[in-house]
Design an enzyme around this catalytic site. Structure first.
Site, PDB file in Angstrom:
ATOM      1  N   ARG A  15       0.818  -1.219   0.000  1.00  0.00           N
ATOM      2  CA  ARG A  15       0.000   0.000   0.000  1.00  0.00           C
ATOM      3  C   ARG A  15       0.852   1.269   0.000  1.00  0.00           C
ATOM      4  O   ARG A  15       0.332   2.363  -0.243  1.00  0.00           O
ATOM      5  CB  ARG A  15      -0.944  -0.013   1.201  1.00  0.00           C
ATOM      6  CG  ARG A  15      -2.003  -1.120   1.131  1.00  0.00           C
ATOM      7  CD  ARG A  15      -2.724  -1.288   2.452  1.00  0.00           C
ATOM      8  NE  ARG A  15      -3.459  -0.090   2.818  1.00  0.00           N
ATOM      9  CZ  ARG A  15      -3.962   0.132   4.031  1.00  0.00           C
ATOM     10  NH1 ARG A  15      -3.764  -0.770   4.995  1.00  0.00           N
ATOM     11  NH2 ARG A  15      -4.622   1.229   4.288  1.00  0.00           N
ATOM     12  N   GLN A  75      12.941 -14.364   6.282  1.00  0.00           N
ATOM     13  CA  GLN A  75      11.639 -14.996   6.112  1.00  0.00           C
ATOM     14  C   GLN A  75      11.342 -14.986   4.614  1.00  0.00           C
ATOM     15  O   GLN A  75      10.878 -13.999   4.056  1.00  0.00           O
ATOM     16  CB  GLN A  75      10.538 -14.244   6.878  1.00  0.00           C
ATOM     17  CG  GLN A  75       9.180 -14.950   6.810  1.00  0.00           C
ATOM     18  CD  GLN A  75       8.053 -14.125   7.418  1.00  0.00           C
ATOM     19  OE1 GLN A  75       8.165 -12.911   7.569  1.00  0.00           O
ATOM     20  NE2 GLN A  75       6.947 -14.781   7.756  1.00  0.00           N
ATOM     21  N   GLY A  80       2.704 -15.112   7.836  1.00  0.00           N
ATOM     22  CA  GLY A  80       2.116 -14.636   9.079  1.00  0.00           C
ATOM     23  C   GLY A  80       3.169 -14.305  10.125  1.00  0.00           C
ATOM     24  O   GLY A  80       4.344 -14.665  10.011  1.00  0.00           O
ATOM     25  N   TYR A 103       7.542  -4.589  15.911  1.00  0.00           N
ATOM     26  CA  TYR A 103       7.258  -4.441  14.490  1.00  0.00           C
ATOM     27  C   TYR A 103       8.029  -3.239  13.946  1.00  0.00           C
ATOM     28  O   TYR A 103       7.980  -2.147  14.512  1.00  0.00           O
ATOM     29  CB  TYR A 103       5.754  -4.275  14.256  1.00  0.00           C
ATOM     30  CG  TYR A 103       5.006  -5.525  14.637  1.00  0.00           C
ATOM     31  CD1 TYR A 103       4.693  -6.487  13.684  1.00  0.00           C
ATOM     32  CD2 TYR A 103       4.677  -5.788  15.959  1.00  0.00           C
ATOM     33  CE1 TYR A 103       4.051  -7.659  14.034  1.00  0.00           C
ATOM     34  CE2 TYR A 103       4.041  -6.957  16.326  1.00  0.00           C
ATOM     35  CZ  TYR A 103       3.729  -7.894  15.356  1.00  0.00           C
ATOM     36  OH  TYR A 103       3.108  -9.060  15.712  1.00  0.00           O
ATOM     37  N   ASN A 167      -5.333  -5.064  20.083  1.00  0.00           N
ATOM     38  CA  ASN A 167      -3.991  -5.639  20.100  1.00  0.00           C
ATOM     39  C   ASN A 167      -3.042  -4.801  19.255  1.00  0.00           C
ATOM     40  O   ASN A 167      -3.314  -4.500  18.092  1.00  0.00           O
ATOM     41  CB  ASN A 167      -4.064  -7.068  19.540  1.00  0.00           C
ATOM     42  CG  ASN A 167      -2.702  -7.708  19.417  1.00  0.00           C
ATOM     43  OD1 ASN A 167      -1.832  -7.498  20.258  1.00  0.00           O
ATOM     44  ND2 ASN A 167      -2.521  -8.491  18.355  1.00  0.00           N
ATOM     45  N   TYR A 346      32.224  29.157   0.588  1.00  0.00           N
ATOM     46  CA  TYR A 346      32.213  27.699   0.665  1.00  0.00           C
ATOM     47  C   TYR A 346      33.527  27.223   1.289  1.00  0.00           C
ATOM     48  O   TYR A 346      34.609  27.503   0.761  1.00  0.00           O
ATOM     49  CB  TYR A 346      32.053  27.057  -0.717  1.00  0.00           C
ATOM     50  CG  TYR A 346      32.268  25.561  -0.676  1.00  0.00           C
ATOM     51  CD1 TYR A 346      31.338  24.734  -0.055  1.00  0.00           C
ATOM     52  CD2 TYR A 346      33.412  24.978  -1.216  1.00  0.00           C
ATOM     53  CE1 TYR A 346      31.532  23.365   0.022  1.00  0.00           C
ATOM     54  CE2 TYR A 346      33.621  23.611  -1.152  1.00  0.00           C
ATOM     55  CZ  TYR A 346      32.675  22.817  -0.526  1.00  0.00           C
ATOM     56  OH  TYR A 346      32.863  21.460  -0.445  1.00  0.00           O
ATOM     57  N   ALA A 360      34.236  37.562   2.402  1.00  0.00           N
ATOM     58  CA  ALA A 360      33.104  37.189   1.554  1.00  0.00           C
ATOM     59  C   ALA A 360      33.575  36.622   0.223  1.00  0.00           C
ATOM     60  O   ALA A 360      34.545  37.093  -0.367  1.00  0.00           O
ATOM     61  CB  ALA A 360      32.216  38.409   1.317  1.00  0.00           C
TER      62      ALA A 360
END
Length: 448
Positions: A15, A75, A80, A103, A167, A346, A360
């Site tokens: 999703r 896995q 599940g 999780y 849960n 920089y 500068a």
């Protein structure tokens, strides 16, 4: 009692509509998995196991970067949550202690909540939450103080679906018992999956105790869609801003300040509007960050000022009382106490000595197209405006470079270095040139 963590991070997250594994999507500039592991590691676990599946190589590399002690198990088929935990059990062989199953897509469970679960003396402890809108969450069926069983929404009766105690999926259990209960799981249910939640009923059938630890519903937020990811980001930022204010940080406009998971701010830090903190930023007490700055991978010491409109990149180290002004970028550079870099500069791969002034438009030209090189500038030096320092190059203590110079050779201490072409004036030539150009422009207009 010793604690082991099993973090389930094998899902694809379809999703999310992404090739990136779901647990690697970010909030607070860190993967969801990093948030889950950060809370759990506060328990100082003896073992950390991450179950990976979809994008296992990516997930494994990220997990080890977050928690170097993590063990990665695979896995291959997603059958599940019970099946996922079963893949982790061989890695826990010989472990004696309590296991907490987490999780990777549930980032906000507080360390205090996990500590309660670790301290529970029930055979199985489940993290639950009360909600006015239970939706499709599994329901916790209790009898008095005891948890009888967990019923998944697909398998629940109408009476069970009316239960508002839900849960979260997080479970704590003794390691040996967890192995025995998971081994006995069945997939005889509406989804044909092995539910980890079925271990509660199995434990009760053995006459063992099962209890619920409850937390605020916000802690259990799981991320399944981009919309939920955006809401989680907003929730994280709101919490981070509140914590910063409580810890003595001043924010002129808190809603425009964005934090990373590991941002550290000392007390009396002042932050202007529209400041963004990337990963790995430490700002010590009393420093000031002006508006529209972007900071990442940097350390800012006490009394330093940064911005507005400044960018600090990884490896930027600012000592006390350093001043970084507007439109200055610093990367992989160490600036000693009292250095001033006011404008439009920089500094990359540089070491700047104490109380040196950088004019500068100064640039450390650190890249030759293949390799990066360092620039070293001593203490109390003065770098004139628009100086190009072509690395590798060293400017000594107390030295000065003339404005507009290109410095390609080392400058000794206390020396003045000029590296620019001699100015030549041609009197009256400008008027003649402009007249010629205007005539040419007029001719072109007539021709068109």
């Amino acid at each position: 009692m010793a604690i082991a963590l099993i973090t389930l991070a094998a899902g694809q997250g379809t999703r999310m509509m992404s090739d990136l594994p779901k647990v690697l999507h970010q909030i607070g500039r860190a993967p969801l998995l990093a948030h889950a592991l950060a809370s759990a590691r506060s328990l100082e676990p003896a073992r950390v196991i991450v179950v990976a599946g979809h994008g296992a190589d990516q997930v494994g590399k990220a997990a080890v970067k977050i928690a170097p002690e993590a063990e990665i198990v695979l896995q291959e088929e997603q059958l599940g949550t019970g099946h996922a935990v079963a893949q982790a059990l061989p890695a826990l062989e010989g472990f004696e202690g309590r296991v907490i199953v987490l999780y990777g897509d549930t980032p906000f469970i507080a360390p205090e909540t996990l500590a309660q679960m670790a301290a529970s003396d029930a055979a199985v402890t489940v993290l639950g939450f009360e909600t006015a809108d239970p939706g499709r969450y599994g329901r916790l069926v209790t009898q008095g103080a005891m948890l009888e069983r967990i019923v998944e929404f697909k398998d629940a009766t109408d009476e069970e679906r009316a239960i508002t105690l839900c849960n979260s999926g997080v479970i704590a259990c003794d390691a040996a018992l967890l192995g025995a209960l998971v081994t006995g799981l069945s997939n005889d249910n509406a989804s044909g999956e092995y539910y980890l939640t079925d271990i509660v009923a199995a434990a009760r059938a053995r006459g063992l105790t099962a209890q619920v630890v409850t937390c605020d519903e916000a802690e259990t937020l799981g991320i399944n869609t981009r919309a939920e990811l955006a809401r989680a980001e907003a929730q994280f930022q709101a919490r981070a801003r509140a914590e910063a204010l409580e810890n003595g940080v001043t924010m002129v406009d808190p809603q425009t300040v964005y934090f990373a998971l590991d941002t550290y701010l000392g007390s009396d830090v002042v932050i202007g509007p529209n400041v963004v903190f990337g990963p790995d930023v430490t700002v010590e007490s009393g420093a000031q960050i002006e508006a529209f700055c972007h900071l990442e991978g940097c350390h800012i010491s006490r009394g330093a000022t940064v911005g507005p409109f400044a960018r600090l990149r990884p490896g930027a180290e600012l000592a006390e009382d350093v001043h970084i002004g507007n439109f200055v970028e610093v990367k992989n550079s160490v600036l000693a106490e009292g250095v001033k870099v006011g404008h439009l500069t920089y500094l990359g791969d540089a070491d700047i000595g104490a109380h040196t002034n950088i004019g500068a438009g100064t640039v450390t030209c650190n890249y030759d197209g293949v390799m990066k090189h360092r620039t070293a500038i001593g203490a109390q030096a003065f770098i004139g405006s628009d100086t190009m320092l072509v690395a590798p190059v060293t400017v000594g203590d107390g030295a000065l470079t003339g404005s507009g110079s290109v410095i390609t050779e080392d400058v000794p201490a206390d020396a003045i270095a000029l590296g620019r072409a001699k100015q030549v004036n041609r009197n009256g030539l400008a008027g003649k040139l402009f007249s010629k150009l205007r005539a040419e422009k007029e001719r072109m207009k007539k021709g068109s």
